[in-house]
Design an enzyme around this catalytic site. Structure first.
Site, PDB file in Angstrom:
ATOM      1  CB  VAL A 254     -27.217  11.120  -2.653  1.00  0.00           C
ATOM      2  CG1 VAL A 254     -27.660   9.961  -1.792  1.00  0.00           C
ATOM      3  CG2 VAL A 254     -25.880  10.856  -3.326  1.00  0.00           C
TER       4      VAL A 254
ATOM      5  CE1 TYR B  40     -14.010   9.941  -0.848  1.00  0.00           C
ATOM      6  CE2 TYR B  40     -12.059  10.236   0.512  1.00  0.00           C
ATOM      7  CZ  TYR B  40     -13.308   9.668   0.313  1.00  0.00           C
ATOM      8  OH  TYR B  40     -13.852   8.851   1.279  1.00  0.00           O
TER       9      TYR B  40
HETATM   10  P1  NDP Z   1     -18.977   1.731  -1.594  1.00  0.00           P
HETATM   11  O1  NDP Z   1     -18.452   2.244  -2.900  1.00  0.00           O
HETATM   12  O2  NDP Z   1     -18.667   0.335  -1.221  1.00  0.00           O
HETATM   13  O3  NDP Z   1     -20.530   2.014  -1.544  1.00  0.00           O
HETATM   14  C1  NDP Z   1     -20.981   3.267  -1.949  1.00  0.00           C
HETATM   15  C2  NDP Z   1     -22.424   3.408  -1.522  1.00  0.00           C
HETATM   16  O4  NDP Z   1     -22.910   4.698  -1.928  1.00  0.00           O
HETATM   17  C3  NDP Z   1     -23.303   2.377  -2.186  1.00  0.00           C
HETATM   18  O5  NDP Z   1     -24.299   2.027  -1.280  1.00  0.00           O
HETATM   19  C4  NDP Z   1     -23.879   3.136  -3.373  1.00  0.00           C
HETATM   20  O6  NDP Z   1     -25.129   2.571  -3.724  1.00  0.00           O
HETATM   21  C5  NDP Z   1     -24.036   4.526  -2.767  1.00  0.00           C
HETATM   22  N1  NDP Z   1     -24.020   5.587  -3.779  1.00  0.00           N
HETATM   23  C6  NDP Z   1     -22.968   6.009  -4.523  1.00  0.00           C
HETATM   24  N2  NDP Z   1     -23.336   6.998  -5.354  1.00  0.00           N
HETATM   25  C7  NDP Z   1     -24.661   7.207  -5.125  1.00  0.00           C
HETATM   26  C8  NDP Z   1     -25.624   8.082  -5.655  1.00  0.00           C
HETATM   27  N3  NDP Z   1     -25.320   8.982  -6.617  1.00  0.00           N
HETATM   28  N4  NDP Z   1     -26.889   8.043  -5.189  1.00  0.00           N
HETATM   29  C9  NDP Z   1     -27.221   7.152  -4.205  1.00  0.00           C
HETATM   30  N5  NDP Z   1     -26.350   6.299  -3.657  1.00  0.00           N
HETATM   31  C10 NDP Z   1     -25.082   6.315  -4.117  1.00  0.00           C
HETATM   32  O7  NDP Z   1     -18.429   2.788  -0.507  1.00  0.00           O
HETATM   33  P2  NDP Z   1     -17.955   2.609   1.002  1.00  0.00           P
HETATM   34  O8  NDP Z   1     -18.907   1.738   1.727  1.00  0.00           O
HETATM   35  O9  NDP Z   1     -16.526   2.307   0.999  1.00  0.00           O
HETATM   36  O10 NDP Z   1     -18.100   4.121   1.515  1.00  0.00           O
HETATM   37  C11 NDP Z   1     -19.267   4.605   2.152  1.00  0.00           C
HETATM   38  C12 NDP Z   1     -18.963   6.012   2.661  1.00  0.00           C
HETATM   39  O11 NDP Z   1     -17.838   5.965   3.538  1.00  0.00           O
HETATM   40  C13 NDP Z   1     -18.594   6.995   1.557  1.00  0.00           C
HETATM   41  O12 NDP Z   1     -19.114   8.267   1.847  1.00  0.00           O
HETATM   42  C14 NDP Z   1     -17.077   7.013   1.616  1.00  0.00           C
HETATM   43  O13 NDP Z   1     -16.523   8.216   1.106  1.00  0.00           O
HETATM   44  C15 NDP Z   1     -16.856   6.878   3.112  1.00  0.00           C
HETATM   45  N6  NDP Z   1     -15.547   6.385   3.477  1.00  0.00           N
HETATM   46  C16 NDP Z   1     -15.121   5.147   3.068  1.00  0.00           C
HETATM   47  C17 NDP Z   1     -13.880   4.697   3.434  1.00  0.00           C
HETATM   48  C18 NDP Z   1     -13.359   3.357   3.012  1.00  0.00           C
HETATM   49  O14 NDP Z   1     -12.157   3.129   3.180  1.00  0.00           O
HETATM   50  N7  NDP Z   1     -14.182   2.449   2.497  1.00  0.00           N
HETATM   51  C19 NDP Z   1     -12.969   5.515   4.259  1.00  0.00           C
HETATM   52  C20 NDP Z   1     -13.517   6.788   4.611  1.00  0.00           C
HETATM   53  C21 NDP Z   1     -14.755   7.196   4.246  1.00  0.00           C
HETATM   54  P3  NDP Z   1     -25.639   2.469  -5.279  1.00  0.00           P
HETATM   55  O15 NDP Z   1     -24.421   2.244  -6.113  1.00  0.00           O
HETATM   56  O16 NDP Z   1     -26.608   1.340  -5.285  1.00  0.00           O
HETATM   57  O17 NDP Z   1     -26.283   3.787  -5.552  1.00  0.00           O
END
Ligand code: NDP
Length: 249
Positions: A55, A144
Site C-alpha cells: 500500500v 501510530y
Molecule cells: P493485522 O496486523 O492483523 O493485519 C494487517 C493487515 O494489513 C494485513 O492484511 C496485512 O497484509 C496488511 N498490510 C500491512 N502492511 C501492508 C502493506 N505495506 N501493504 C499491503 N498490505 C499491508 O491488523 P488488524 O486487522 O488488527 O488492523 C487492520 C486495520 O485496523 C489497521 O489499519 C489497524 O491500524 C486498524 N485498527 C486495528 C485495531 C485493533 O485493535 N486490531 C484497532 C484500531 C484500528 P499483508 O501482511 O499480507 O500485507
C-alpha cells in the site's frame, strides 16, 4: 460485469478479512490487495480476487482500481484497511520506524483515496479504517496516533473535496480488537500490556467499555457495509467510533 465492486486493502486477515467476508455476503465482487494471499482463493473461490499489493506504493493502488474496472466495469467502494500497529517511546523512534508507520498507515491510505476518486462515479464510497488512536493520544504511541489523526484529517478534507461528485468519504475508528497484528504489537515491552496481552485486553474492556466488552472484526465490517449502502447516503466526512462505548463523543 456490473456487479457492485469493492477494493479492500489488507482484506486477507484480521479486521480486513472480516470486511471481505461481509462485503461478499452483501453480494459484492471483492478485490483484495495485500502482500500475501493468505488462503483467500480456498476460502472464497472466484468471489474474491487477490492482487499483490504494497500500500505504500501509489502505483499498486492504481492497479487495484484497474483490476476493478477490468473485472466488473465499476468501482463502488474502496476500503483502506491495511495498517500497522507498534508501541515505542519517542526516544526509540528512528527514521525507519517512523517511515514504515506513516508510509503504511497514512501514505498508504492517501494513495488509496487518490486512486479511488480517479475512478469512482456518483454514489462511490471510500472507507478508511482509522482508530480511536486517531481521536486521542496514549503513551508510547506517538507515531501510530499521528498516522491515525492524519487519516481522520484526510477523511474530513476529502469528503469536502469530492462531495459535489456524489462520492462519500468516511472513517471507522475501532478500539482494541485481538487480531494477530494487535497481539503481536501488545507483546512489545513498550506497549501497555506488560507482557500479557490477553489479561490486558480483558481488564481494559471491563475498566473502559460501557458495554463491558470490546467490538469484533465483524462489527467493524458491518459498519463498513452500512457506510457503503444507500442507507448511509447522507453520511460523509465522519470518523465513527466502533468501541463499545470506550470513548463516547
Ligand atoms: P493485522 O496486523 O492483523 O493485519 C494487517 C493487515 O494489513 C494485513 O492484511 C496485512 O497484509 C496488511 N498490510 C500491512 N502492511 C501492508 C502493506 N505495506 N501493504 C499491503 N498490505 C499491508 O491488523 P488488524 O486487522 O488488527 O488492523 C487492520 C486495520 O485496523 C489497521 O489499519 C489497524 O491500524 C486498524 N485498527 C486495528 C485495531 C485493533 O485493535 N486490531 C484497532 C484500531 C484500528 P499483508 O501482511 O499480507 O500485507
Amino acid at each position: 460485469m456490473n456487479q457492485r465492486t469493492v477494493v479492500i486493502t489488507g482484506g486477507n486477515r484480521g479486521i480486513g478479512l472480516s470486511i471481505t467476508e461481509a462485503f461478499v455476503k452483501a453480494g459484492y465482487s471483492a478485490i483484495v490487495g495485500a502482500r500475501q494471499e493468505a488462503g483467500l482463493g480456498c476460502r472464497f473461490g472466484d468471489q474474491v480476487s487477490f492482487v499483490p499489493t504494497d500500500v505504500r506504493d501509489e502505483l499498486a493502488h492504481q492497479k487495484l482500481v484497474q483490476r476493478s474496472l477490468d473485472q466488473t466495469g465499476r468501482l463502488d467502494v474502496y476500503v483502506n484497511n491495511a495498517g500497522l500497529s507498534s508501541w515505542r517511546p519517542i526516544s526509540e523512534i528512528d527514521e525507519e520506524f517512523f517511515d514504515e508507520m506513516i508510509g503504511t498507515n497514512l501514505k498508504g491510505v492517501f494513495w488509496g483515496c487518490k486512486a479511488a476518486v480517479s475512478a469512482m462515479a456518483e454514489g462511490g464510497s471510500i472507507i478508511n479504517i482509522s482508530s480511536i488512536a486517531g481521536k486521542r493520544g496514549s503513551a508510547n504511541n506517538s507515531a501510530y496516533c499521528a498516522s491515525k489523526f492524519g487519516v481522520n484529517g484526510l477523511t474530513q478534507a476529502l469528503a469536502k473535496e469530492v462531495g459535489h461528485r456524489g462520492i462519500r468519504v468516511n472513517a471507522v475508528c475501532p478500539v482494541l480488537i485481538p487480531t494477530e497484528g494487535l497481539i503481536h504489537a501488545l507483546k512489545s515491552p513498550y506497549g501497555p500490556a506488560k507482557g500479557d496481552p490477553e489479561a490486558f485486553i480483558s481488564k481494559f474492556a471491563v475498566d473502559n467499555a460501557a458495554l463491558k466488552r470490546l467490538p469484533t472484526g465483524s462489527e467493524v465490517a458491518a459498519m463498513c457495509v452500512f457506510l457503503a449502502s444507500e442507507g448511509a447516503s447522507a453520511i460523509t466526512g465522519q470518523c465513527i467510533n466502533i468501541d463499545c462505548g470506550v470513548f463516547p463523543q
